[in-house]
Design an enzyme around this catalytic site. Structure first.
Site, PDB file in Angstrom:
ATOM      1  N   ARG A   1      11.995   5.212  13.335  1.00 12.50           N
ATOM      2  CA  ARG A   1      10.731   5.955  13.189  1.00 12.50           C
ATOM      3  C   ARG A   1       9.776   5.593  14.331  1.00 12.50           C
ATOM      4  NH1 ARG A   1       8.652   5.359   7.200  1.00 12.50           N
ATOM      5  NH2 ARG A   1       7.321   7.068   7.898  1.00 12.50           N
TER       6      ARG A   1
ATOM      7  N   ASN B   1       8.336  -5.124  -0.346  1.00  3.23           N
ATOM      8  CA  ASN B   1       8.167  -3.992   0.564  1.00  3.23           C
ATOM      9  C   ASN B   1       6.673  -3.958   0.879  1.00  3.23           C
ATOM     10  OD1 ASN B   1       7.839  -1.675   1.966  1.00  3.23           O
ATOM     11  ND2 ASN B   1       9.064  -0.388   0.584  1.00  3.23           N
TER      12      ASN B   1
ATOM     13  N   PRO C   1       0.798  -1.225   0.000  1.00  5.36           N
ATOM     14  CA  PRO C   1       0.000   0.000   0.000  1.00  5.36           C
ATOM     15  C   PRO C   1       0.831   1.276   0.000  1.00  5.36           C
ATOM     16  CG  PRO C   1      -0.826  -1.520   1.653  1.00  5.36           C
ATOM     17  CD  PRO C   1       0.408  -2.146   1.061  1.00  5.36           C
ATOM     18  N   ASN C   2       0.392   2.199  -0.806  1.00  8.98           N
ATOM     19  CA  ASN C   2       0.922   3.568  -0.898  1.00  8.98           C
ATOM     20  C   ASN C   2       2.270   3.679  -1.597  1.00  8.98           C
ATOM     21  OD1 ASN C   2      -1.308   4.770   0.546  1.00  8.98           O
ATOM     22  ND2 ASN C   2      -0.483   3.746   2.356  1.00  8.98           N
TER      23      ASN C   2
ATOM     24  N   ARG D   1       5.172  10.980  -2.485  1.00  9.85           N
ATOM     25  CA  ARG D   1       4.816  10.704  -1.085  1.00  9.85           C
ATOM     26  C   ARG D   1       6.007  11.003  -0.154  1.00  9.85           C
ATOM     27  NH1 ARG D   1       4.644   4.613   1.399  1.00  9.85           N
ATOM     28  NH2 ARG D   1       3.780   5.190   3.414  1.00  9.85           N
TER      29      ARG D   1
ATOM     30  N   ALA E   1       2.737  -0.535   4.959  1.00  9.32           N
ATOM     31  CA  ALA E   1       2.139  -0.589   6.306  1.00  9.32           C
ATOM     32  C   ALA E   1       1.707  -2.008   6.703  1.00  9.32           C
ATOM     33  CB  ALA E   1       0.953   0.356   6.366  1.00  9.32           C
TER      34      ALA E   1
ATOM     35  N   TYR F   1      10.976   9.091   1.665  1.00  9.14           N
ATOM     36  CA  TYR F   1      11.020   8.030   0.650  1.00  9.14           C
ATOM     37  C   TYR F   1      11.763   8.420  -0.630  1.00  9.14           C
ATOM     38  CZ  TYR F   1       7.589   5.930   3.765  1.00  9.14           C
ATOM     39  OH  TYR F   1       6.958   5.396   4.875  1.00  9.14           O
TER      40      TYR F   1
ATOM     41  N   GLU G   1      12.720  -8.905   2.800  1.00 12.87           N
ATOM     42  CA  GLU G   1      11.843  -7.792   3.209  1.00 12.87           C
ATOM     43  C   GLU G   1      12.638  -6.500   3.022  1.00 12.87           C
ATOM     44  OE1 GLU G   1      10.434  -8.247   7.243  1.00 12.87           O
ATOM     45  OE2 GLU G   1       9.965  -6.108   7.405  1.00 12.87           O
TER      46      GLU G   1
ATOM     47  N   HIS H   1      12.628  -2.261   3.112  1.00 13.76           N
ATOM     48  CA  HIS H   1      12.009  -0.966   3.444  1.00 13.76           C
ATOM     49  C   HIS H   1      12.916   0.159   2.981  1.00 13.76           C
ATOM     50  CE1 HIS H   1       8.995  -2.957   5.837  1.00 13.76           C
ATOM     51  NE2 HIS H   1       9.956  -3.700   6.342  1.00 13.76           N
TER      52      HIS H   1
ATOM     53  N   ARG I   1       6.258   1.107  13.903  1.00 12.45           N
ATOM     54  CA  ARG I   1       6.955   0.604  12.699  1.00 12.45           C
ATOM     55  C   ARG I   1       8.116  -0.329  13.068  1.00 12.45           C
ATOM     56  NH1 ARG I   1       4.799   3.882   8.532  1.00 12.45           N
ATOM     57  NH2 ARG I   1       4.254   5.935   9.323  1.00 12.45           N
TER      58      ARG I   1
END
Ligand code: DQA
Length: 219
Positions: free
Chosen positions: A179, A146, A73-74, A81, A149, A86, A170, A172, A183
């Site tokens: 953060r 990735n 998502p996103n 964003r 969320a 990012y 995985e 990120h 998270r």
């Protein structure tokens, strides 16, 4: 008299997608003095290699493998964003770079992005040949994911990845551990072969290189 000319760049790890073989060419012989430019020559040679028949595949190094990069998502909003977190690269940039890098390793790479947990789970199942989009055959050797969320919330995603037994990295973009506290928790990390966080979009490249190394080592 034949004359050998070295190519600017060896045509290393050239992939013949039909038969999954690789060919290394670093020089070529001319019967006459050549007037053709190096770049045109290399282009012609690449085109020629692409049209070689399947029967030649056994003369080349047999490879390889396929990678699936999944973004959750996103991540379709990359580039616009929260650029301070990012970066400014778009998802297309990231995906195109990853495809090119994978090809340079002789690998194929597919990409998938969705904002929907179920769609991502279906895509993971399909990678292993299961589910409504599956055909019973495993298509993907490694997944780089990735999960956005969903990292911090999704037991379903964890179960899907574990369920298909496809090794995964995985990845990120941000350093999730620096953060917000929510998270710091990942439902995937203990099942991942590796976890990358905080390298920016370079993390995807690092993941592809890592996976390529693993595949070449037969792992
Ligand atoms: O969407 C994302 C992106 C992210 O996975 C990253 O790439 O840094 C980190 C997650 O916490 C966040 O929800």
């Amino acid at each position: 008299m034949a004359e050998a000319t070295r190519l600017h760049q060896p045509l290393r790890e050239h992939v013949l997608t039909k038969n999954h073989c690789r060919i290394t060419v670093d020089s070529i012989f001319f019967l006459d003095k050549h007037t053709i430019s190096q770049s045109l020559l290399e282009l012609s040679l690449r085109t020629l290699l692409q049209s070689l028949p399947t029967s030649l595949s056994h003369q080349s190094t047999i490879v390889m493998g396929s990678i699936l990069i999944i973004n959750g998502p996103n991540l379709n909003l990359l580039g616009t964003r929260e650029p301070a977190i990012y970066g400014s690269e778009t998802l297309k940039d990231v995906e195109n770079n990853a495809v090119a890098l994978a090809e340079s390793h002789g690998l194929t790479l597919q990409t998938f992005q969705s904002n929907h947990e179920g769609a991502i789970i279906d895509r993971i199942h399909a990678a292993a040949g299961f589910g409504p989009q599956g055909d019973g055959k495993k298509h993907i050797d490694w997944i780089i994911i990735n999960p956005g969320a969903l990292t911090h919330t999704s037991v379903g995603l964890r179960d899907a990845l574990v369920g298909v037994s496809i090794p995964f990295v995985e990845c990120h973009i941000s350093n999730v551990h620096a953060r917000e506290e929510f998270r710091h928790k990942s439902f995937l990390s203990d099942k991942a072969v590796a976890v990358i966080a905080g390298l920016g979009t370079f993390g995807y490249e690092a993941a592809v290189n890592f996976v390529a190394k693993k595949i070449k080592a037969g792992k």
